[in-house]
Design an enzyme around this catalytic site. Structure first.
Site, short mmCIF file in Angstrom:
data_model
loop_
_atom_site.label_atom_id
_atom_site.label_comp_id
_atom_site.label_asym_id
_atom_site.label_seq_id
_atom_site.Cartn_x
_atom_site.Cartn_y
_atom_site.Cartn_z
N THR A 133 0.81 -1.21 0.00
CA THR A 133 0.00 0.00 0.00
C THR A 133 0.85 1.27 0.00
OG1 THR A 133 -1.65 -1.23 1.30
CG2 THR A 133 -1.93 1.16 1.11
N HIS B 271 -8.82 0.10 2.20
CA HIS B 271 -8.69 -1.35 2.31
C HIS B 271 -10.04 -2.04 2.13
CE1 HIS B 271 -4.52 -1.40 3.29
NE2 HIS B 271 -4.62 -1.03 4.54
#
Length: 337
Positions: free
Chosen positions: A82, A144
């Protein structure tokens, strides 16, 4: 009437902007739960496992976030690259304003998570509803959340999503080491074996992970102009190629002159795991996502470290799960053996 419908009625009737503690507690009490890894409990909400604060934020996002056609959303399973994806995307989109070699580039002075905020951890965290009208366009955001949990406006607008996935073996190892660093001492020790069993059952943050992956994967097949599906291992193997693919998809393709001038390689180098990890801003301080130290966001960033942590029985179990869950989907992973 379900507790979710009751909550919605209460919010509409009272014209509430945020969810009351009383009704949120009622919602949690109605949900399946298991022992959490960094909170006492984790709850199954809308088909995926979340911590209480994440559920609260998701409810707010679903009610109050309206995607615009120019929004660019970065989606990942936790610990799947990420931070790297955020850095690369920010550098691509803002390269006309911030040249990769300038000494005051924002990525040299700010953590990538501060430049590309999470919807659920920053913007809509702690029951707040942000005013996003003044955000610079395009709005570069991250999440997420599974695709199915995103507001209808995400699916119905022309906004774009970039999804980065990492092989499930390395993802587990990265999650375990990360949780081991930030897990509150009051919760006691958490063994690798216990964490692995939960992972294989899908009881992890925003899991089951196979459902998370498949949601974005299948949508990328149905609508490739909407969702770009990237693999961590392929990005590590040929970063420049994948970087150009990402830039094209986001609507910021590299010109021939930029490629000849080494802009692609320059951005790749500036955003490399090794370079980001060594920056003072990423070694010091805390709070780039939530209230834990920024340095914990960086460990190894490699490929194949799982061979140093998983037993043959663990590998067999996870391999069987992947073969079963991903069967006939066309999604597979190359593993370094």
């Amino acid at each position: 009437m379900s507790i979710t419908e009751v909550i919605e009625d209460e919010m509409n009737a009272q014209e509430q902007e945020t969810l009351s503690t009383e009704f949120f507690d009622e919602l949690l009490s109605s949900l399946p739960k298991e022992k959490g890894q960094r909170t006492p409990d984790i709850f199954l909400y809308q088909g995926f496992w979340c911590q209480p604060k994440e559920i609260q934020a998701i409810i707010s996002i679903q009610k109050h976030y309206t995607a615009e056609g120019t929004d660019l959303i970065l989606a990942t399973i936790p610990k799947s690259g990420t931070t790297w994806l955020k850095a690369l995307s920010f550098a691509i989109v803002n390269r006309k304003q911030f040249y990769h070699s300038q000494k005051d580039h924002p990525l040299l002075t700010s953590n990538p998570h501060e430049l590309v905020p999470f919807l659920e951890y920053k913007l809509f965290a702690d029951n707040q509803i942000p005013d996003m009208s003044s955000f610079p366009r395009p709005r570069l955001l991250a999440t997420h959340m599974p695709l199915g949990a995103m507001p209808d406006s995400v699916r119905n607008s022309r906004c774009k999503l970039v999804y980065l996935v990492r092989n499930p073996f390395d993802t587990f190892v990265s999650i375990y080491h990360f949780i081991d660093k930030i897990r509150p001492k009051a919760l006691g020790p958490f063994s690798l074996e216990e964490a692995f069993d939960m992972y294989c059952r899908g009881v992890i943050g925003f899991g089951p992970y196979w459902e998370h992956m498949l949601g974005y994967w299948l949508e990328s097949l149905r609508n490739p102009h909407k969702v770009l599906f990237l693999k961590y291992e392929e990005m590590k193997e040929n970063t420049s190629f994948e970087l150009k693919k990402m830039a094209e998809f986001l609507g910021y393709p590299f010109s021939r002159e930029e490629e000849e001038d080494g802009v692609v390689e320059g951005i790749a180098k500036m955003c490399s795991f090794e370079h980001l990890k060594d920056l003072e801003v990423n070694k010091m301080g805390k709070g780039a996502i939530v209230n834990f130290e920024n340095k914990h966001l960086f460990r190894k960033g490699g490929v194949g470290d799982w061979v140093n942590h998983l037993t043959p029985l663990m590998v067999e179990r996870l391999t069987n799960i992947m073969e079963q869950k991903l069967a006939c989907s066309g999604l597979s992973f190359k593993l370094l053996l």
